[in-house]
Design a protein around this motif. Sequence first.
Motif, short mmCIF file in Angstrom:
data_model
loop_
_atom_site.label_atom_id
_atom_site.label_comp_id
_atom_site.label_asym_id
_atom_site.label_seq_id
_atom_site.Cartn_x
_atom_site.Cartn_y
_atom_site.Cartn_z
N LEU A 1 0.46 71.98 -13.75
CA LEU A 1 1.26 73.02 -12.96
C LEU A 1 1.58 72.71 -11.46
N SER A 2 1.13 71.34 -11.04
CA SER A 2 1.70 70.82 -9.96
C SER A 2 2.96 70.67 -9.82
N ARG A 3 3.73 70.41 -10.91
CA ARG A 3 5.03 70.27 -11.09
C ARG A 3 5.69 71.36 -10.68
N CYS A 4 5.12 72.62 -10.75
CA CYS A 4 5.58 73.91 -10.14
C CYS A 4 5.44 74.05 -8.46
N HIS A 5 4.13 73.62 -8.34
CA HIS A 5 3.81 73.77 -6.92
C HIS A 5 4.67 72.73 -5.99
N VAL A 6 4.72 71.62 -6.43
CA VAL A 6 5.58 70.72 -5.49
C VAL A 6 7.10 71.15 -5.10
N PRO A 7 7.70 71.70 -6.05
CA PRO A 7 9.31 71.95 -5.65
C PRO A 7 9.25 73.36 -4.77
N LEU A 8 8.14 74.33 -5.13
CA LEU A 8 8.08 75.53 -4.47
C LEU A 8 7.75 75.12 -2.89
N HIS A 9 6.85 74.39 -2.83
CA HIS A 9 6.39 73.92 -1.66
C HIS A 9 7.45 73.11 -0.63
N GLU A 10 8.39 72.35 -1.24
CA GLU A 10 9.40 71.81 -0.39
C GLU A 10 10.53 73.01 -0.12
N ALA A 11 10.91 73.66 -1.06
CA ALA A 11 11.57 74.83 -0.80
C ALA A 11 11.12 75.92 0.04
N GLY A 12 9.84 76.17 0.10
CA GLY A 12 9.15 77.45 1.13
C GLY A 12 9.19 76.58 2.65
N ALA A 13 8.96 75.09 2.47
CA ALA A 13 8.66 74.61 3.89
C ALA A 13 10.06 74.54 4.55
N ALA A 14 11.07 74.42 3.85
CA ALA A 14 12.49 74.46 4.65
C ALA A 14 12.70 75.82 5.13
N LEU A 15 12.39 76.78 4.44
CA LEU A 15 12.73 78.31 4.94
C LEU A 15 11.59 78.54 6.03
N LEU A 16 10.48 78.15 5.86
CA LEU A 16 9.36 78.36 7.02
C LEU A 16 9.92 77.61 8.36
N ALA A 17 10.42 76.30 8.19
CA ALA A 17 10.66 75.53 9.35
C ALA A 17 11.87 76.29 10.06
N ARG A 18 12.81 76.73 9.34
CA ARG A 18 13.76 77.42 10.20
C ARG A 18 13.58 78.79 10.64
N ALA A 19 12.62 79.44 10.15
CA ALA A 19 12.20 80.63 10.73
C ALA A 19 11.09 80.45 12.14
N GLN A 20 10.45 79.26 11.90
CA GLN A 20 9.77 78.86 13.25
C GLN A 20 10.82 78.41 14.00
N ALA A 21 11.82 77.54 13.86
CA ALA A 21 12.71 77.07 14.79
C ALA A 21 13.39 78.10 15.44
N SER A 22 13.57 79.44 14.93
CA SER A 22 14.08 80.78 15.44
C SER A 22 13.33 81.32 16.52
N GLY A 23 12.20 80.89 16.50
CA GLY A 23 11.25 81.54 17.27
C GLY A 23 10.72 82.85 16.66
N ALA A 24 10.89 83.37 15.53
CA ALA A 24 10.38 84.57 15.05
C ALA A 24 8.97 84.45 14.22
N VAL A 25 8.65 83.04 13.68
CA VAL A 25 7.49 82.88 13.04
C VAL A 25 6.47 81.85 13.93
N ARG A 26 5.26 82.34 13.83
CA ARG A 26 4.24 81.60 14.71
C ARG A 26 4.32 80.03 14.24
N ALA A 27 4.16 79.00 15.28
CA ALA A 27 3.92 77.82 14.89
C ALA A 27 2.83 77.05 14.02
N ASP A 28 1.70 77.92 14.02
CA ASP A 28 0.66 77.62 13.35
C ASP A 28 0.55 77.87 12.20
N VAL A 29 1.61 78.62 11.35
CA VAL A 29 1.54 79.00 9.72
C VAL A 29 2.02 77.77 9.17
#
Length: 200
Positions: free
Chosen positions: A126-154
């Motif tokens: 199941l880690s084969r599911c987790h890894v690509p989800l992690h990468e996809a979510g990390a990109a969305l989170l980084a963009r939201a954090q860069a916009s200042g809308a999401v806390r940096a510690d998330v």
Amino acid sequence: MAMSTAQTSVRPMRADARRNYDRLLSEARTAFAEHGTDAPLEDIARRAGVGIGTLYRHFPNRHALMNAVFQEALASLIARSHELAGAEQPCRGLVEWLGAIITHAGEYRGLAQALMSTSRDESSALSRCHVPLHEAGAALLARAQASGAVRADVSIDDLLQLTNAIALAAEQATDDPELAHRLLMLTLQGLKAPDADGSR
């Protein structure tokens, strides 16, 4: 993706093996949807018209079978993350994507719990599911954090665990179909940076 080397060394299946594989996958998808991911593997093999040994030749364990069943949903989630990468409101785009994970995890009772328990277990299929989800979510989170809308510690690890926990809670509350949405909206409130407003 880390699997590319292994994939190139795998020989194509014979036609009869491919038919068995496809039947097993189809029956597993049906069984998991009807009875949850702890459905007896022997029943899945029987419904596919093969012996349990054939099932294990294709899928060495339950997590390998679950991983194969979840691949279609995984592809959909990755595609959705790419669509949301340009969302005008990055935080809401992130939360919408997390909501899509909850929806897909809810299709199979027990999947959310399995994803939670194996998120740090690289030996699990199941880690084969987790890894690509992690990468996809990390990109969305980084963009939201860069916009200042999401806390940096998330962290994306925390968000994926929280998302699976929401899916698990919704799975247990079949009489409250709005529970997952309410919990996700609470997540949105918790993600916001102290000076962020709802417009970002």
